[in-house]
Design an enzyme around this catalytic site. Structure first.
Site, PDB file in Angstrom:
ATOM      1  N   GLU A 285       0.833  -1.203   0.000  1.00 24.43           N
ATOM      2  CA  GLU A 285       0.000   0.000   0.000  1.00 24.43           C
ATOM      3  C   GLU A 285       0.872   1.260   0.000  1.00 24.43           C
ATOM      4  O   GLU A 285       0.475   2.309  -0.503  1.00 24.43           O
ATOM      5  CB  GLU A 285      -0.941  -0.005   1.218  1.00 24.43           C
ATOM      6  N   HIS A 314       7.802 -26.456   0.571  1.00 26.54           N
ATOM      7  CA  HIS A 314       6.969 -27.471  -0.076  1.00 26.54           C
ATOM      8  C   HIS A 314       5.827 -26.827  -0.831  1.00 26.54           C
ATOM      9  O   HIS A 314       4.804 -27.456  -1.087  1.00 26.54           O
ATOM     10  CB  HIS A 314       6.467 -28.458   0.981  1.00 26.54           C
ATOM     11  N   LYS A 425     -13.897   2.067  -3.147  1.00 21.64           N
ATOM     12  CA  LYS A 425     -14.724   2.417  -1.973  1.00 21.64           C
ATOM     13  C   LYS A 425     -15.954   3.192  -2.432  1.00 21.64           C
ATOM     14  O   LYS A 425     -17.067   2.949  -1.984  1.00 21.64           O
ATOM     15  CB  LYS A 425     -13.932   3.309  -1.010  1.00 21.64           C
TER      16      LYS A 425
END
Ligand code: PA5
Length: 456
Positions: A285, A314, A425
């Site tokens: 961010e 793994h 938003k």
């Protein structure tokens, strides 16, 4: 390991340690830009515009937090933290790193539902006792929709049980503005401040992290002391003596000069999984930006990736070893492990393991992975903590915050805003039918109508 704080080994990120590392000349050439960037950060901090830098000196908030935590009655068995992004990840990382591996049935439990997905929140509300729960609602802006929605649901839950808000709800928000501040003041809720010059993702050393930590019985004073020790190291103007400068320069140069925009944070410590997630948000961010400081379109930024050793050996290490050469990996090691257990000696196919400590095995695996990567010209650096305690976790938090600020300077962008999340938003408010966002609702319809149909 002598305790001079976190040690950074970066031979495997340099040309003489790994064939595709940086040259000393490349690193040295970045020193003037680093120094200019650091001086600017220091000036911003001194001018009171960059609050995270001085948080380790904030004894007033620390005392307030400790006094509050001391008075919380023992009948409060659970703490439910509502918040998202920077209002959640740091505190969660802190509680996870310093808390026990297995919850002590007698200790207070701290819950971070984080997401607005009802699955976890509903599960928590169905199982927690409202009268034995303290709710911390954390939002710097006070307007975050996920947190506001959770708050309303949780208030209804407290109300239904007759648990008074004044005893069961605490707000952590901006000292002067925002909807949550208004609500806290109007209803006389107990509250703590997030200083107005500290952004969400840089707020772990404010009550955002300190209060849940103190309520969990953790050494939050030690955390701040560690952050302060690291802050002093990060104020050094010589690049190669400055831990944050080295971390920032290695990442930015590996990206810009060597095509490595993917930055992996890989602690070899399960307790630091939350830390890796906190780092991802901080780095992403802060550094992913469309425009630079001169308002020129640059669309730059690294892509951080969390991993944990040995688990990801793994999973992702195959990609790190043989996939695109686009990564710089930061390993985190503990010189003194959190736990020991000797593997028993037994005849048979696993005899080679007998007598080795599980923690030693983990460390061998980290070293082997770093060397295997380096042998194929895949660079890494290692942060070694003398041990994982409050002091060194405070160092680790501050190190990456300072590195982020400096990396922002080296990329030439503003690391402290996040304009890219605003449109999403606004459109969500349109979908919610929020007053004042009617044009956003129209825009959603228009965007969706305009989509061609590609479906199976
Ligand atoms: O780092 C940030 O600024 C963000 O990730 C915020 O922390 C996040 O969006 C939550 O915001 P707020 O604390 O205002 O609810």
């Amino acid at each position: 390991m002598s305790d001079d704080g976190i040690r950074i080994d970066y031979a495997l990120a340099m040309e003489d340690g790994s064939s595709s590392g940086l040259t000393t000349a490349e690193l040295e050439a970045e020193a003037p830009a680093f120094e200019r960037g650091l001086r600017r950060v220091l000036a911003e901090a001194e001018g009171g515009r960059l609050g995270f830098w001085t948080l380790p000196d904030d004894h007033i908030d620390l005392e307030k937090v400790l006094a509050f935590a001391k008075k919380v009655p023992a009948t409060i068995r659970d703490v439910l933290v509502l918040g998202i992004g920077g209002s959640s990840l740091g505190g969660r990382a802190l509680v996870e790193a310093l808390g026990p591996a297995f919850p002590d049935p007698d200790a207070r439990r701290i819950h971070y539902p984080d997401n607005s997905d009802p699955w976890r929140l509903v599960g928590l509300l169905e199982n927690l006792d409202p009268k034995g729960t303290l709710v911390l609602v954390i939002s710097k802006s006070g307007g975050t929709v996920e947190t506001a929605a959770q708050l309303l649901v949780v208030r209804e839950w407290l109300n239904a049980a007759g648990a008074p808000m004044k005893d069961h709800l605490v707000a952590i928000t901006d000292p002067a503005k925002g909807l949550l501040r208004e609500l806290a003041d109007a209803e006389g809720l107990r509250s703590f401040d997030i200083p107005s010059n500290v952004g969400g993702r840089f707020s772990v050393l404010t009550p955002v992290g300190l209060l849940p930590g103190a309520l969990a019985g953790l050494d939050v004073a030690g955390l701040l002391a560690g952050a302060k020790a690291m802050r002093d190291r990060c104020a050094r103007t010589e690049l190669q003596a400055n831990p944050a400068g080295v971390v920032a320069a290695l990442h930015v140069l590996h990206h810009r000069l060597h095509g490595r925009p993917i930055h992996v944070m890989m602690p070899y410590a399960d307790a630091l999984r939350g830390y890796a997630n906190w780092f991802v948000q901080l780095w992403a961010e802060s550094l992913g930006k469309r425009v630079d400081r001169q308002d020129r379109v640059v669309e730059t930024g690294p892509t951080p990736l969390p991993a944990v050793g040995a688990t990801d050996q793994h999973a992702q290490v195959q990609l790190f070893m043989e996939g695109p050469r686009d990564k710089l990996i930061t390993f985190v090691a503990l010189a003194e492990p959190l736990a020991h257990r000797t593997i028993p000696k037994e005849e048979g196919p696993y005899a080679y393991l007998g007598g080795t400590d599980l923690a030693e095995l983990l460390d061998f695996e980290r070293r082997a992975t770093a060397l295997a990567l380096a042998r194929d010209g895949r660079p890494s650096l290692t942060l070694t903590l003398p041990r994982l305690d409050a002091h060194h976790l405070g160092e680790l938090f501050f190190l990456m915050e300072a590195a982020t600020a400096i990396a922002g300077e080296l990329y030439g962008i503003d690391a402290f805003d996040q304009p890219g999340v605003e449109l999403g938003k606004r459109l969500a408010y349109g979908l919610l039918g929020r007053e004042g966002y009617e044009d956003a609702a129209d825009e959603v319809q228009e965007l969706e109508r305009g989509l061609p149909s590609h479906r199976v």
